[in-house]
Design a protein around this motif. Structure first.
Motif, PDB file in Angstrom:
ATOM      1  N   SER A   1       9.044  -0.376 -11.897  1.00 28.75           N
ATOM      2  CA  SER A   1       8.295  -0.647 -11.275  1.00 28.75           C
ATOM      3  C   SER A   1       8.882  -1.547  -9.845  1.00 28.75           C
ATOM      4  O   SER A   1       8.033  -0.998  -8.851  1.00 28.75           O
ATOM      5  CB  SER A   1       7.818  -2.183 -11.730  1.00 28.75           C
ATOM      6  OG  SER A   1       8.770  -2.632 -12.630  1.00 28.75           O
ATOM      7  N   THR A   2      10.271  -1.430  -9.476  1.00 23.43           N
ATOM      8  CA  THR A   2      10.896  -1.730  -8.768  1.00 23.43           C
ATOM      9  C   THR A   2      11.026  -0.565  -8.034  1.00 23.43           C
ATOM     10  O   THR A   2      11.031  -0.964  -6.617  1.00 23.43           O
ATOM     11  CB  THR A   2      12.728  -2.366  -9.060  1.00 23.43           C
ATOM     12  OG1 THR A   2      12.995  -2.998 -10.009  1.00 23.43           O
ATOM     13  CG2 THR A   2      13.381  -2.484  -7.409  1.00 23.43           C
ATOM     14  N   ALA A   3      11.628   0.821  -7.920  1.00 22.42           N
ATOM     15  CA  ALA A   3      11.401   1.855  -7.561  1.00 22.42           C
ATOM     16  C   ALA A   3       9.830   2.343  -6.826  1.00 22.42           C
ATOM     17  O   ALA A   3      10.127   2.182  -5.549  1.00 22.42           O
ATOM     18  CB  ALA A   3      11.741   2.980  -8.707  1.00 22.42           C
ATOM     19  N   LEU A   4       9.407   1.434  -7.891  1.00 22.62           N
ATOM     20  CA  LEU A   4       7.823   1.596  -7.148  1.00 22.62           C
ATOM     21  C   LEU A   4       7.616   0.625  -6.046  1.00 22.62           C
ATOM     22  O   LEU A   4       7.009   1.188  -5.020  1.00 22.62           O
ATOM     23  CB  LEU A   4       6.688   1.867  -7.987  1.00 22.62           C
ATOM     24  CG  LEU A   4       5.805   3.117  -8.912  1.00 22.62           C
ATOM     25  CD1 LEU A   4       5.640   2.473 -10.427  1.00 22.62           C
ATOM     26  CD2 LEU A   4       5.919   4.308  -7.887  1.00 22.62           C
TER      27      LEU A   4
ATOM     28  N   ILE B   1       4.006  -2.004  -9.060  1.00 22.33           N
ATOM     29  CA  ILE B   1       2.687  -0.933  -9.489  1.00 22.33           C
ATOM     30  C   ILE B   1       1.967  -1.121  -8.748  1.00 22.33           C
ATOM     31  O   ILE B   1       1.315  -0.263  -7.922  1.00 22.33           O
ATOM     32  CB  ILE B   1       2.454  -0.958 -11.446  1.00 22.33           C
ATOM     33  CG1 ILE B   1       3.960  -0.539 -12.305  1.00 22.33           C
ATOM     34  CG2 ILE B   1       1.314   0.246 -11.103  1.00 22.33           C
ATOM     35  CD1 ILE B   1       3.431  -0.394 -13.057  1.00 22.33           C
ATOM     36  N   GLY B   2       1.375  -2.177  -8.565  1.00 18.93           N
ATOM     37  CA  GLY B   2       0.278  -2.713  -7.574  1.00 18.93           C
ATOM     38  C   GLY B   2       0.374  -2.115  -6.442  1.00 18.93           C
ATOM     39  O   GLY B   2      -0.578  -2.208  -5.317  1.00 18.93           O
ATOM     40  N   GLY B   3       2.079  -2.909  -5.800  1.00 20.30           N
ATOM     41  CA  GLY B   3       2.108  -2.648  -4.878  1.00 20.30           C
ATOM     42  C   GLY B   3       2.228  -1.185  -3.773  1.00 20.30           C
ATOM     43  O   GLY B   3       1.589  -1.004  -2.678  1.00 20.30           O
ATOM     44  N   PHE B   4       2.527  -0.389  -4.938  1.00 19.80           N
ATOM     45  CA  PHE B   4       2.793   0.831  -4.918  1.00 19.80           C
ATOM     46  C   PHE B   4       1.344   1.491  -4.374  1.00 19.80           C
ATOM     47  O   PHE B   4       1.279   2.154  -3.279  1.00 19.80           O
ATOM     48  CB  PHE B   4       3.370   1.687  -6.103  1.00 19.80           C
ATOM     49  CG  PHE B   4       3.543   3.189  -6.180  1.00 19.80           C
ATOM     50  CD1 PHE B   4       4.572   3.848  -4.872  1.00 19.80           C
ATOM     51  CD2 PHE B   4       2.472   4.142  -6.553  1.00 19.80           C
ATOM     52  CE1 PHE B   4       4.446   4.938  -4.938  1.00 19.80           C
ATOM     53  CE2 PHE B   4       2.757   5.443  -6.152  1.00 19.80           C
ATOM     54  CZ  PHE B   4       3.660   5.928  -5.033  1.00 19.80           C
ATOM     55  N   PHE B   5       0.423   1.691  -5.595  1.00 19.03           N
ATOM     56  CA  PHE B   5      -1.364   2.062  -5.386  1.00 19.03           C
ATOM     57  C   PHE B   5      -1.965   1.765  -3.965  1.00 19.03           C
ATOM     58  O   PHE B   5      -2.156   2.250  -3.303  1.00 19.03           O
ATOM     59  CB  PHE B   5      -1.415   1.589  -6.451  1.00 19.03           C
ATOM     60  CG  PHE B   5      -1.502   2.818  -7.525  1.00 19.03           C
ATOM     61  CD1 PHE B   5      -1.889   4.305  -7.758  1.00 19.03           C
ATOM     62  CD2 PHE B   5      -0.108   2.185  -8.218  1.00 19.03           C
ATOM     63  CE1 PHE B   5      -1.451   5.201  -8.590  1.00 19.03           C
ATOM     64  CE2 PHE B   5      -0.071   3.622  -9.809  1.00 19.03           C
ATOM     65  CZ  PHE B   5      -0.693   4.356 -10.035  1.00 19.03           C
ATOM     66  N   LEU B   6      -1.574   0.277  -3.769  1.00 18.14           N
ATOM     67  CA  LEU B   6      -2.320  -1.047  -2.623  1.00 18.14           C
ATOM     68  C   LEU B   6      -1.821   0.842  -1.393  1.00 18.14           C
ATOM     69  O   LEU B   6      -2.040   0.702  -0.493  1.00 18.14           O
ATOM     70  CB  LEU B   6      -0.993  -1.932  -2.624  1.00 18.14           C
ATOM     71  CG  LEU B   6      -1.938  -2.862  -1.159  1.00 18.14           C
ATOM     72  CD1 LEU B   6      -3.531  -2.634  -2.096  1.00 18.14           C
ATOM     73  CD2 LEU B   6      -2.129  -4.291  -1.599  1.00 18.14           C
ATOM     74  N   ALA B   7       0.100   0.342  -1.522  1.00 13.38           N
ATOM     75  CA  ALA B   7       0.350   1.003  -0.554  1.00 13.38           C
ATOM     76  C   ALA B   7      -0.081   2.482  -0.611  1.00 13.38           C
ATOM     77  O   ALA B   7      -0.532   2.804   0.549  1.00 13.38           O
ATOM     78  CB  ALA B   7       2.142   1.222  -0.253  1.00 13.38           C
ATOM     79  N   VAL B   8      -0.339   2.747  -0.986  1.00 12.63           N
ATOM     80  CA  VAL B   8      -0.775   4.795  -0.846  1.00 12.63           C
ATOM     81  C   VAL B   8      -2.204   4.620  -0.521  1.00 12.63           C
ATOM     82  O   VAL B   8      -2.644   5.111   0.769  1.00 12.63           O
ATOM     83  CB  VAL B   8      -0.432   5.286  -2.048  1.00 12.63           C
ATOM     84  CG1 VAL B   8      -1.475   7.192  -2.817  1.00 12.63           C
ATOM     85  CG2 VAL B   8       1.029   5.583  -3.174  1.00 12.63           C
ATOM     86  N   GLY B   9      -3.268   3.390  -1.034  1.00  9.84           N
ATOM     87  CA  GLY B   9      -4.378   3.789  -0.894  1.00  9.84           C
ATOM     88  C   GLY B   9      -4.593   2.801   0.510  1.00  9.84           C
ATOM     89  O   GLY B   9      -5.210   3.586   1.430  1.00  9.84           O
ATOM     90  N   LEU B  10      -3.579   2.065   1.077  1.00 12.29           N
ATOM     91  CA  LEU B  10      -3.958   1.769   2.959  1.00 12.29           C
ATOM     92  C   LEU B  10      -3.232   2.644   3.837  1.00 12.29           C
ATOM     93  O   LEU B  10      -3.484   2.439   4.639  1.00 12.29           O
ATOM     94  CB  LEU B  10      -2.650   0.638   2.682  1.00 12.29           C
ATOM     95  CG  LEU B  10      -3.272  -0.916   2.190  1.00 12.29           C
ATOM     96  CD1 LEU B  10      -2.585  -1.731   2.484  1.00 12.29           C
ATOM     97  CD2 LEU B  10      -5.228  -1.226   3.388  1.00 12.29           C
ATOM     98  N   THR B  11      -2.729   3.444   3.393  1.00  9.26           N
ATOM     99  CA  THR B  11      -2.093   4.517   4.183  1.00  9.26           C
ATOM    100  C   THR B  11      -1.558   5.783   4.217  1.00  9.26           C
ATOM    101  O   THR B  11      -1.640   6.266   5.157  1.00  9.26           O
ATOM    102  CB  THR B  11       0.057   4.294   4.225  1.00  9.26           C
ATOM    103  OG1 THR B  11      -0.185   4.496   2.689  1.00  9.26           O
ATOM    104  CG2 THR B  11       0.297   2.612   4.924  1.00  9.26           C
ATOM    105  N   TYR B  12      -2.671   5.756   3.290  1.00 12.24           N
ATOM    106  CA  TYR B  12      -1.971   7.928   3.615  1.00 12.24           C
ATOM    107  C   TYR B  12      -3.020   8.198   4.171  1.00 12.24           C
ATOM    108  O   TYR B  12      -2.785   9.209   4.932  1.00 12.24           O
ATOM    109  CB  TYR B  12      -2.603   8.046   2.018  1.00 12.24           C
ATOM    110  CG  TYR B  12      -4.281   8.237   1.514  1.00 12.24           C
ATOM    111  CD1 TYR B  12      -5.192   9.579   1.746  1.00 12.24           C
ATOM    112  CD2 TYR B  12      -5.033   7.397   1.266  1.00 12.24           C
ATOM    113  CE1 TYR B  12      -6.548  10.222   1.867  1.00 12.24           C
ATOM    114  CE2 TYR B  12      -6.055   7.492   1.008  1.00 12.24           C
ATOM    115  CZ  TYR B  12      -6.787   8.585   1.258  1.00 12.24           C
ATOM    116  OH  TYR B  12      -8.095   8.875   0.903  1.00 12.24           O
TER     117      TYR B  12
END
Lengths: 504, 256
Positions: A153-156, A253-264
């Motif tokens: 989760s830290t890596a994500l 994990i939440g931060g990663f998926f949020l970042a993907v959703g917001l920025t792709y």
């Protein structure tokens, strides 16, 4: 990993294969075997140290600024790495056209690329921490297996932060400038904590006392840096505490998926702009008609300097080298021992700067065929290129030496003499031990094989040593001078074949 | 010019017994070629025939294992500077400086060939205007399309007004309009007494522009002459006097 072609898992496998092959080049097997052996040793060390080490770790939690501080320093470095990888994976790597023209969804492509960045970001912490988790499982501390979700989760989370920062740059500056700014920012984040740790050495005594008092208050039980602070949850999560573990895992994990959703979407449109619309970077219009310079020396010098000044990678490398020197600079002047601290440090920086520029001008020439077909002597071109590397650094060194000579004439003279010697040595080694490269590989130029990089390093050490000897260690002077001379002679001797191939 | 070179008077390019091997593979095998000044000459051949290796040796980029290259009477290995002064070489994928503008690039090339600054500036403007790059003169080359890069590289090759131009696939990546302007430029250049040697896979270009054609196979010239001469040589096999260069080329380079 079995995955049907076109699935996200299949794409991830391809990404990981590319990353893996990019790690070690032709020395991949050596890295794999060496890394495997080292990892086995780390397991053994964790097995031996664990019972006492676990108690020590728990005790450290009572002074969390140490363990937690270490965690956040690591996080800053991982974010820096994630930014670099994001720039490479989403802006630099030229395969997005192929992927985006395939039937795969854009979101999947972006998600997989993000995951591949996260995997590369997680490698180092996993390598360092997982042996502790494995040993813990068999030594009666199964809670340490929580290191797994914390590392993942830290890596994500770091990848998400890196992607969002790069995204912000992309939005503010456009794709082309974002790439450069991202590389510079990643480097600065990487060095920021080094500077923060040096702060106590740089602060005046009063400010230092006030800072220490504030730190003591903050570290009280109920203070913002106290043991109960949420800042230290990641460390507690690694020991298996439920609530911190849940929060860290969900956050990462939440931060990663949020970042993907917001920025792709933005990323994909931004990177496409880089390919199709990137005509923005333009030099100033030179007016009605061109005014050309004439003469090989002038034309070649100006061409090299323009290319260096417009190459943000070189500029960022140079800035970083200077940035690392700031604490040394303050230390030297506050202690009054410039000759012991500052002179050798400055000599090292001038040699590194000059070596970098000389490598670019001499070995990373973009159009070698053009120069080879021109009616000019290759040897003359090389000397001018070496001068293009030495002159700007010397121009920066001269006023510094003059100003310094007012405070400490001997140190200033040493700096000028050894700095110039180190620069000339670095440039000569590039000429004498030539090895063609690409300016994009500047950061990794020492890894490109051939003895040139090591010889240059030895030459720099020799000149730094001479400068250090002038600070009062005169009896070591012959040794330092011998190292500097041996480096130059070795370059001359070993580079004969390569020179013949290039110079004819 | 001395001795042997006097025999090459009137010849823009004379290649004698040129050979080059890479390991066991013989890329160019005792190749002879003589191209008179003022000729537009096409060097054709299938992939791997040795065209690029030959051109790189002619340009002085590659040292031959044997043989000699003489450019307007100057031996490239002995009078290198004099030969290079008269020559321009355009590789098939020219590398340019991404962070220079077209004008800065041409200024640099002109400096390499020691052109006077005023004349170089004037010539650079002419070339960029002709190649429709003048509007992009302030932009960095890194943002250019392949065609724009190719045109700029060509401008670089022409800026010092060479007597012999060696062009490896010069029309690759150019759109129809750009290709036409380059072809016109080359024809005009040859009409002023200069010489062009080019390789191309677009046989129509060779057919329309070249006065003589050399066909190279396995590192050797297997046929040379005007299109009519080549036709007559293969006419029996093809059975038609109106055979195209493509027919001739396929006949001459057919694997044994």
């Amino acid at each position: 990993m079995s995955a049907s072609p076109g699935s996200w898992l299949w794409l991830l496998r391809n990404e990981l294969r590319l990353n893996w092959r990019g790690i070690g080049g032709s020395h991949l097997w050596l890295i794999a075997v060496g890394g495997g052996l080292l990892w086995a040793c780390m397991h053994w060390a964790a097995w031996v140290a664990l019972p006492g080490g676990y108690k020590f770790f728990q005790m450290m939690l009572k002074v969390p600024i140490l363990s937690g501080g270490l965690f956040w320093v690591s996080v800053s470095l991982l974010v820096s790495q994630a930014m670099t990888s994001t720039v490479t994976a989403l802006i630099d790597r030229g395969d997005l056209d192929l992927l985006l023209s395939s039937p795969l969804s854009q979101r999947t492509i972006f998600l997989v690329r993000g995951l591949s960045i996260a995997v590369s970001v997680s490698l180092l912490p996993a390598f360092a921490l997982l042996p502790v988790a494995h040993a813990g499982l068999f030594r009666g501390f199964p809670g340490l297996m929580a290191i797994y979700p914390v590392v993942i989760s830290t890596a994500l989370g770091c990848t998400a932060a890196g992607m969002l920062l790069t995204m912000t740059l992309l939005r503010l500056l456009g794709a082309r400038r974002a790439r450069t700014a991202g590389q510079i920012m990643a480097a600065f984040i990487g060095v920021a904590f080094f500077l923060v740790f040096q702060l106590p050495n740089l602060l005046p005594a009063d400010t230092k006392r006030a800072f220490a008092a504030w730190l003591n208050t903050g570290m009280q039980e109920s203070g913002p840096l106290g043991p109960a602070s949420a800042l230290w949850w990641p460390v507690r999560a690694m020991l298996g505490e439920a609530l911190p573990l849940l929060a860290v895992t969900a956050g990462g994990i939440g931060g990663f998926f949020l970042a993907v959703g917001l920025t792709y979407r933005r990323f994909i449109s931004g990177t496409q702009e880089a390919v199709t619309g990137g005509r923005a970077s333009s030099a100033k219009d030179s007016g009605a008609g061109p005014l050309f310079r004439s003469g090989l020396v002038r034309v070649l010098l100006f061409k090299e300097w323009k290319l260096v000044l417009r190459d943000m990678q070189v500029i960022s490398q140079a800035l970083l080298q200077i940035l690392y020197l700031i604490p040394l600079f303050f230390l030297g002047f506050r202690s009054g021992h410039q000759d012991q601290y500052l002179t050798p440090g400055l000599v090292a920086v001038t040699a590194m700067l000059c070596g970098n520029i000389a490598w670019i001008t001499i070995n990373a020439e973009d159009a070698p065929e053009l120069i080879a077909t021109a009616p000019v002597s290759v040897a003359r071109v090389l000397w001018i290129k070496a001068a293009a590397a030495v002159l700007p650094v010397l121009a920066a060194l001269l006023p510094l030496s003059v100003w310094w000579s007012l405070r400490d004439p001997l140190a200033a003279a040493t700096l000028l003499l050894c700095g110039t010697g180190a620069m000339i040595s670095a440039a000569l080694i590039q000429i004498w031990c030539p090895r063609a490269g690409n300016r994009r590989d500047l950061k990794n130029r020492h890894k490109q094989g051939g003895p040139g990089g090591y010889i240059e390093l030895a030459g720099t050490i020799g000149w730094v040593g001479i400068a250090a000897c002038a600070g009062g260690y005169w009896r070591w002077l012959p040794l330092a001078a011998a190292v500097a001379a041996a480096a130059a002679l070795t370059a001359w001797f070993l580079g004969r074949g390569a020179r013949e191939a290039i110079w004819g | 010019m001395t001795g042997e070179n006097e025999n090459d008077a009137g010849s823009a390019l004379t290649v004698k017994g040129l050979s080059k091997s890479f390991g066991q593979k013989c890329a160019v095998d005792k190749l002879d070629l003589a191209i008179p000044a003022g000729e537009f000459h096409a060097l054709l051949g299938p992939n791997g025939a040795g065209k690029t290796t030959t051109l790189r040796m002619v340009a002085g980029l590659l040292r031959p294992d044997a043989g000699s290259v003489s450019i307007l009477g100057h031996d490239i290995s002995k009078e290198t500077t004099a030969a290079k002064n008269l020559t321009a070489f355009l590789p098939d994928d020219p590398l340019l400086y991404g962070k220079l503008t077209p004008l800065e690039y041409l200024e640099f090339v002109a400096g390499l060939w020691a052109m006077p600054a005023g004349a170089a500036g004037k010539r650079a403007r002419e070339l960029l205007e002709w190649l429709e790059l003048w509007g992009n003169r302030g932009e960095y080359v890194e943002g250019f399309s392949r065609g724009m890069r190719q045109k700029l590289a060509l401008a670089g090759a022409m800026i010092h007004d060479p007597k012999l131009m060696i062009l490896d696939e010069p029309l690759t990546g150019l759109d129809a309009r750009a290709a036409r302007s380059v072809k016109d430029m080359l024809v005009d250049y040859v009409s002023r007494g200069n010489t062009v040697v080019l390789t191309t896979h677009i046989l129509e270009i060779a057919e329309r522009l070249a006065e003589r054609i050399s066909i190279i196979l396995n590192g050797r010239i297997v046929a040379q002459g005007t299109l009519d001469e080549l036709r007559s040589r293969t006419g029996a096999a093809i059975g038609s006097a109106g055979a195209t260069l493509e027919d001739v080329f396929l006949e001459l380079t057919e694997p044994a």
